[in-house]
Design a protein around this motif. Structure first.
Motif, mmCIF file in Angstrom:
data_model
loop_
_atom_site.group_PDB
_atom_site.id
_atom_site.type_symbol
_atom_site.label_atom_id
_atom_site.label_comp_id
_atom_site.label_asym_id
_atom_site.label_seq_id
_atom_site.Cartn_x
_atom_site.Cartn_y
_atom_site.Cartn_z
ATOM 1 N N ALA A 3 0.898 -1.308 -0.075
ATOM 2 C CA ALA A 3 0.125 0.103 0.011
ATOM 3 C C ALA A 3 0.804 1.216 0.090
ATOM 4 C CB ALA A 3 -0.995 -0.153 1.266
ATOM 5 N N LEU A 4 2.084 1.097 0.604
ATOM 6 C CA LEU A 4 2.892 2.273 0.610
ATOM 7 C C LEU A 4 3.356 2.892 -0.544
ATOM 8 C CD1 LEU A 4 3.596 3.857 3.126
ATOM 9 C CD2 LEU A 4 5.913 2.920 3.136
ATOM 10 N N ASN A 5 3.469 1.810 -1.656
ATOM 11 C CA ASN A 5 4.100 2.109 -2.779
ATOM 12 C C ASN A 5 3.194 2.977 -3.788
ATOM 13 O OD1 ASN A 5 6.601 0.757 -2.121
ATOM 14 N ND2 ASN A 5 6.128 -0.713 -3.338
ATOM 15 N N LEU A 6 1.751 2.796 -3.310
ATOM 16 C CA LEU A 6 0.865 3.503 -4.059
ATOM 17 C C LEU A 6 0.432 4.689 -3.793
ATOM 18 C CD1 LEU A 6 -1.948 0.362 -3.943
ATOM 19 C CD2 LEU A 6 -0.564 0.896 -5.916
ATOM 20 N N LEU A 7 1.150 5.231 -2.693
ATOM 21 C CA LEU A 7 0.820 6.480 -2.319
ATOM 22 C C LEU A 7 2.238 7.369 -2.777
ATOM 23 C CD1 LEU A 7 -0.286 6.099 1.635
ATOM 24 C CD2 LEU A 7 -1.585 6.649 -0.559
ATOM 25 N N VAL A 12 -0.012 13.807 1.179
ATOM 26 C CA VAL A 12 -0.533 13.131 2.112
ATOM 27 C C VAL A 12 -0.605 13.832 3.598
ATOM 28 C CG1 VAL A 12 -0.716 11.125 3.508
ATOM 29 C CG2 VAL A 12 -0.024 10.797 1.274
ATOM 30 N N LEU A 13 -1.833 14.174 3.972
ATOM 31 C CA LEU A 13 -2.275 14.902 5.234
ATOM 32 C C LEU A 13 -2.382 13.839 6.358
ATOM 33 C CD1 LEU A 13 -2.728 17.401 6.879
ATOM 34 C CD2 LEU A 13 -5.069 17.560 5.963
ATOM 35 N N ARG A 28 5.770 5.076 9.278
ATOM 36 C CA ARG A 28 5.629 4.211 7.935
ATOM 37 C C ARG A 28 5.466 4.900 6.770
ATOM 38 N NH1 ARG A 28 2.884 -1.040 8.506
ATOM 39 N NH2 ARG A 28 2.762 -0.744 5.999
ATOM 40 N N LEU A 29 4.662 5.992 6.793
ATOM 41 C CA LEU A 29 4.640 6.831 5.381
ATOM 42 C C LEU A 29 6.087 7.403 5.441
ATOM 43 C CD1 LEU A 29 1.426 8.668 6.201
ATOM 44 C CD2 LEU A 29 1.690 7.189 4.556
ATOM 45 N N SER A 30 6.859 7.597 6.221
ATOM 46 C CA SER A 30 8.173 8.260 6.020
ATOM 47 C C SER A 30 9.211 7.379 5.272
ATOM 48 C CB SER A 30 8.798 8.878 7.229
ATOM 49 O OG SER A 30 7.844 9.771 7.827
ATOM 50 N N GLN A 31 8.852 6.136 5.292
ATOM 51 C CA GLN A 31 9.712 5.090 4.581
ATOM 52 C C GLN A 31 9.731 5.401 3.084
ATOM 53 O OE1 GLN A 31 8.620 1.421 6.057
ATOM 54 N NE2 GLN A 31 9.073 1.781 8.254
ATOM 55 N N ASN A 32 8.556 6.003 2.738
ATOM 56 C CA ASN A 32 8.603 6.154 1.099
ATOM 57 C C ASN A 32 8.886 7.633 0.921
ATOM 58 O OD1 ASN A 32 7.752 6.728 -1.460
ATOM 59 N ND2 ASN A 32 5.918 5.564 -1.374
ATOM 60 N N PRO A 33 10.085 7.989 0.488
ATOM 61 C CA PRO A 33 10.536 9.464 0.322
ATOM 62 C C PRO A 33 9.798 10.036 -1.012
ATOM 63 C CG PRO A 33 12.269 7.876 -0.786
ATOM 64 C CD PRO A 33 11.080 7.231 0.035
ATOM 65 N N GLY A 34 8.867 9.437 -1.628
ATOM 66 C CA GLY A 34 8.088 9.912 -2.815
ATOM 67 C C GLY A 34 6.806 10.661 -2.367
ATOM 68 N N ILE A 35 6.793 10.401 -0.992
ATOM 69 C CA ILE A 35 5.522 10.735 -0.552
ATOM 70 C C ILE A 35 5.749 12.163 0.133
ATOM 71 C CG2 ILE A 35 3.638 10.617 1.346
ATOM 72 C CD1 ILE A 35 3.913 7.546 1.157
ATOM 73 N N HIS A 36 5.015 13.389 -0.205
ATOM 74 C CA HIS A 36 4.922 14.570 0.556
ATOM 75 C C HIS A 36 3.979 14.736 1.657
ATOM 76 C CE1 HIS A 36 4.205 19.132 0.399
ATOM 77 N NE2 HIS A 36 4.983 18.791 1.740
ATOM 78 N N LEU A 37 4.659 14.503 2.883
ATOM 79 C CA LEU A 37 3.844 14.369 4.179
ATOM 80 C C LEU A 37 3.571 15.954 4.755
ATOM 81 C CD1 LEU A 37 5.482 11.410 6.219
ATOM 82 C CD2 LEU A 37 3.130 11.771 5.359
ATOM 83 N N ASP A 222 -0.175 -3.440 13.183
ATOM 84 C CA ASP A 222 -1.347 -3.920 12.315
ATOM 85 C C ASP A 222 -2.583 -2.900 12.099
ATOM 86 O OD1 ASP A 222 -0.118 -6.417 11.848
ATOM 87 O OD2 ASP A 222 -0.636 -7.011 13.917
ATOM 88 N N ALA A 223 -2.656 -2.210 12.977
ATOM 89 C CA ALA A 223 -3.680 -1.141 12.726
ATOM 90 C C ALA A 223 -3.257 -0.233 11.800
ATOM 91 C CB ALA A 223 -3.872 -0.392 14.035
ATOM 92 N N VAL A 224 -1.885 0.218 11.668
ATOM 93 C CA VAL A 224 -1.570 1.197 10.614
ATOM 94 C C VAL A 224 -1.351 0.392 9.307
ATOM 95 C CG1 VAL A 224 0.690 2.152 9.919
ATOM 96 C CG2 VAL A 224 0.128 2.434 12.074
ATOM 97 N N GLU A 225 -1.081 -1.033 9.325
ATOM 98 C CA GLU A 225 -1.146 -1.534 7.967
ATOM 99 C C GLU A 225 -2.550 -1.613 7.260
ATOM 100 O OE1 GLU A 225 -0.271 -3.733 4.773
ATOM 101 O OE2 GLU A 225 1.225 -2.892 6.079
ATOM 102 N N ALA A 226 -3.755 -1.838 8.299
ATOM 103 C CA ALA A 226 -4.928 -1.750 7.604
ATOM 104 C C ALA A 226 -5.169 -0.263 7.340
ATOM 105 C CB ALA A 226 -6.111 -2.083 8.963
ATOM 106 N N THR A 227 -4.920 0.718 7.841
ATOM 107 C CA THR A 227 -5.222 2.057 7.415
ATOM 108 C C THR A 227 -4.408 2.479 6.265
ATOM 109 O OG1 THR A 227 -4.972 2.784 9.914
ATOM 110 C CG2 THR A 227 -4.817 4.739 8.503
ATOM 111 N N LEU A 228 -3.335 2.040 5.885
ATOM 112 C CA LEU A 228 -2.746 2.290 4.655
ATOM 113 C C LEU A 228 -3.469 1.445 3.607
ATOM 114 C CD1 LEU A 228 0.996 1.897 5.674
ATOM 115 C CD2 LEU A 228 -0.025 4.098 5.085
#
Length: 315
Positions: A3-7, A12-13, A28-37, A222-228
């Motif tokens: 899911a992280l790659n799809l973002l 992302v806010l 978790r989101l920070s692991q993808n440098p292509g996401i503007h957080l 696991d809650a984060v995985e579900a959220t993503l």
């Protein structure tokens, strides 16, 4: 595809970015440098990081100018975790906080967005449900009847998010989080953090009745995985979905595991004159059907991680 790659490439806010679940989600989101957080926090963050925009503002004070001042022209995905969340049962009916942060806050957030996002993920709660007979598994089809202002505010916001998404043509996901545990929940007066802290102080854990009441605990990662997964779902209106393990354990067995993990040499103190309390069981079928299956972190492994967290935190 994870899911992280799809973002990748999206803005992302995350509201409530410094909260319990929010902190783990941001990591978790920070692991993808292509996401503007874009992180919304009540107080300014002390550290800045490349690729992350920090916005300090109260939810109920958000306006279009808030985002303009931060140079944000669009937001693709919104994770709305920010809210007043009671840290103890005494706070579930605090009118001012619930009304300001949850009702006004969610309305102000939606009205302030520079453009309609592609996806909104809303963090709701199992507190929207009516109480069920002891031990009966709760599912998304269970009766909805909040027993507190906090639960009622979350249910109202679910409807508000759905209405906004339908009018603006964007996707939304309504996630009703169950009993989530893990590192970072120390501010809450809950069974696991309070028991760990007592054990690490070499104090006996205290249980009501015989400790046979059951709880369904899901580890925060696991809650984060579900959220993503919810954020990258192609379903236009996802949910409500209960974010739960789908397997319960007695409070006594959980406490016994914590005793083993901490090396406490004493025994449990039972308050026999107190009621056992409500047992909670949840049906996780809808979560698995809509978000897919993955290997959940075991209860014991999650408890071990939280014990280690408290140990390192106290040093």
């Amino acid at each position: 595809m994870p899911a992280l790659n799809l973002l990748d490439g999206k803005t992302v806010l995350v509201t409530g970015a410094t909260g319990f679940i929010g902190t783990h989600l941001v990591r978790r989101l920070s692991q993808n440098p292509g996401i503007h957080l874009v992180l919304l926090t009540r107080k300014p963050l002390t550290q800045s990081q490349y690729g992350i925009t920090s916005v300090a503002a109260a939810l109920d004070q958000l306006t279009p100018e808030t985002w303009q001042a931060a140079g944000i022209e669009k937001i693709d995905v919104v994770f709305h975790l920010g809210a007043f969340i009671p840290k103890s049962s005494d706070a579930i009916n605090l009118v001012e906080q619930v009304y300001r942060d949850n009702l006004l806050g969610t309305r102000s957030l939606l009205e302030s967005l520079p453009t309609p996002p592609q996806q909104i993920v809303f963090a709701s709660t199992i507190d929207v449900y009516a109480p069920l007979p002891n031990g009966v598994a709760l599912s998304e089809s269970s009766p909805v009847e909040p027993g507190s202002l906090y639960g009622a505010s979350k249910l109202f916001c679910e409807l508000l998010i759905r209405s906004y998404a339908r009018q603006r043509g964007c996707n939304c996901a309504i996630l009703r989080y169950g009993h989530i545990f893990g590192p970072g929940e120390g501010a809450y007066k809950k069974l696991i953090p309070q028991t760990i802290q007592r054990l690490l102080r070499d104090e006996a854990p205290i249980l009501y009745g015989d400790g046979s009441a059951e709880r369904d605990f899901l580890y925060v990662e696991d809650a984060v995985e579900a959220t993503l997964r919810a954020a990258t779902s192609e379903i236009q209106e996802l949910g409500a979905v209960n974010i739960v393990r789908g397997g319960s354990s007695s409070i006594r067995s959980i406490t016994e595991t914590l005793i083993q993990l901490t090396g406490f040499s004493g025994s449990i103190q039972y308050l026999a004159d107190k009621p056992n309390g409500q047992s909670w069981r949840f049906d996780s079928i809808k979560m698995q059907e809509l978000l897919g299956k993955w290997k959940l972190i075991s209860l014991e492994e999650g408890l071990k991680e939280e014990v280690n967290y408290f140990r390192s935190y106290s040093q």
